[in-house]
Design a protein around this motif. Sequence first.
Motif, PDB file in Angstrom:
ATOM      1  N   THR A   1      15.095   2.403  -3.502  1.00  0.00           N
ATOM      2  CA  THR A   1      13.635   2.439  -3.502  1.00  0.00           C
ATOM      3  C   THR A   1      13.067   1.439  -4.496  1.00  0.00           C
ATOM      4  O   THR A   1      12.075   0.752  -4.209  1.00  0.00           O
ATOM      5  CB  THR A   1      13.127   3.854  -3.825  1.00  0.00           C
ATOM      6  N   ALA A   2      13.679   1.345  -5.676  1.00  0.00           N
ATOM      7  CA  ALA A   2      13.219   0.386  -6.676  1.00  0.00           C
ATOM      8  C   ALA A   2      13.306  -1.040  -6.147  1.00  0.00           C
ATOM      9  O   ALA A   2      12.396  -1.855  -6.365  1.00  0.00           O
ATOM     10  CB  ALA A   2      14.034   0.532  -7.955  1.00  0.00           C
ATOM     11  N   GLU A   3      14.386  -1.364  -5.432  1.00  0.00           N
ATOM     12  CA  GLU A   3      14.535  -2.707  -4.879  1.00  0.00           C
ATOM     13  C   GLU A   3      13.519  -2.970  -3.785  1.00  0.00           C
ATOM     14  O   GLU A   3      12.899  -4.040  -3.734  1.00  0.00           O
ATOM     15  CB  GLU A   3      15.956  -2.904  -4.348  1.00  0.00           C
ATOM     16  N   LEU A   4      13.332  -2.005  -2.883  1.00  0.00           N
ATOM     17  CA  LEU A   4      12.349  -2.178  -1.818  1.00  0.00           C
ATOM     18  C   LEU A   4      10.946  -2.337  -2.390  1.00  0.00           C
ATOM     19  O   LEU A   4      10.157  -3.161  -1.916  1.00  0.00           O
ATOM     20  CB  LEU A   4      12.392  -0.974  -0.868  1.00  0.00           C
ATOM     21  N   LEU A   5      10.641  -1.555  -3.412  1.00  0.00           N
ATOM     22  CA  LEU A   5       9.326  -1.619  -4.038  1.00  0.00           C
ATOM     23  C   LEU A   5       9.105  -2.978  -4.686  1.00  0.00           C
ATOM     24  O   LEU A   5       8.029  -3.583  -4.537  1.00  0.00           O
ATOM     25  CB  LEU A   5       9.218  -0.507  -5.092  1.00  0.00           C
ATOM     26  N   ALA A   6      10.108  -3.476  -5.398  1.00  0.00           N
ATOM     27  CA  ALA A   6       9.980  -4.773  -6.066  1.00  0.00           C
ATOM     28  C   ALA A   6       9.861  -5.912  -5.068  1.00  0.00           C
ATOM     29  O   ALA A   6       9.126  -6.878  -5.296  1.00  0.00           O
ATOM     30  CB  ALA A   6      11.187  -5.004  -6.984  1.00  0.00           C
ATOM     31  N   GLU A   7      10.557  -5.797  -3.955  1.00  0.00           N
ATOM     32  CA  GLU A   7      10.573  -6.878  -2.970  1.00  0.00           C
ATOM     33  C   GLU A   7       9.343  -6.880  -2.068  1.00  0.00           C
ATOM     34  O   GLU A   7       8.846  -7.946  -1.699  1.00  0.00           O
ATOM     35  CB  GLU A   7      11.833  -6.774  -2.114  1.00  0.00           C
ATOM     36  N   GLY A   8       8.861  -5.693  -1.689  1.00  0.00           N
ATOM     37  CA  GLY A   8       7.780  -5.655  -0.713  1.00  0.00           C
ATOM     38  C   GLY A   8       6.621  -4.749  -1.035  1.00  0.00           C
ATOM     39  O   GLY A   8       5.725  -4.575  -0.208  1.00  0.00           O
ATOM     40  N   GLY A   9       6.612  -4.160  -2.228  1.00  0.00           N
ATOM     41  CA  GLY A   9       5.514  -3.279  -2.577  1.00  0.00           C
ATOM     42  C   GLY A   9       5.641  -1.911  -1.932  1.00  0.00           C
ATOM     43  O   GLY A   9       6.615  -1.609  -1.246  1.00  0.00           O
TER      44      GLY A   9
END
Length: 234
Positions: free
Chosen positions: A19-27
């Motif tokens: 989730t942290a990676e998805l959030l950082a990459e695409g909000g």
Amino acid sequence: MEASDAAEGSPRERILAVTAELLAEGGREAVSTRAVGSAAGVQAPTIYRLFGDKQGLLDAVAGAGFAAYLESKAGLEPSDDPVQDLRVGWDLHIGFALANPALYLVMYGEPRVGGEPAAAVAGMEVLAGHIHRIAEAGRLRVSEELAVQLVHAGGRGTAASLIGMAAGRRDLGLSALAREAVIAAIASEVPAVATPGPVSAAVALRAVLTETAALTELERGLLREWLDRISGGR
């Protein structure tokens, strides 16, 4: 990201990492139950069981990210100047926001009717500690509660404005100007009393007690007695 990339760790750890990676990459928009479940190798019911819903998942990620940030700053020692330490804290707050814009907006992007997420509460506690030290030094112009709210509102608004700017147009001078305006509103350059502490503060307040209209005569008399008792403990 493939599920194999998040194969290690417990389901909770894998879900948070993904989730942290998805959030950082695409909000926030990039975080969906399907995307998280696929990358972490878990089914949707596992996510709901561990985090309740998407907002609960985002709050957990924000909490973990902010906790890691606070831990990285744990070695910073307070100086003899609490107002300067507040400046440092403001700059660190803005730096965290610009380094982690999507995470920051989860924490502070919109008001919560039911209260702030745990990460934001932790940030407020750190800020309250800075403000209390300024008050102890006899340099606070307003109440601690109002000072915390003013600094919080100023820092939050400044961070959101900078996040919304294109990187090439982002001027950190805006942050410095906002910081100094807020500090000027809440703190003085020198202590209100010559020697900060309860005795000196009591003496100073006792001297101007008659100037306040916020208290009844009975309340002023009671407060005067308390202040005399404190100042008598020199």
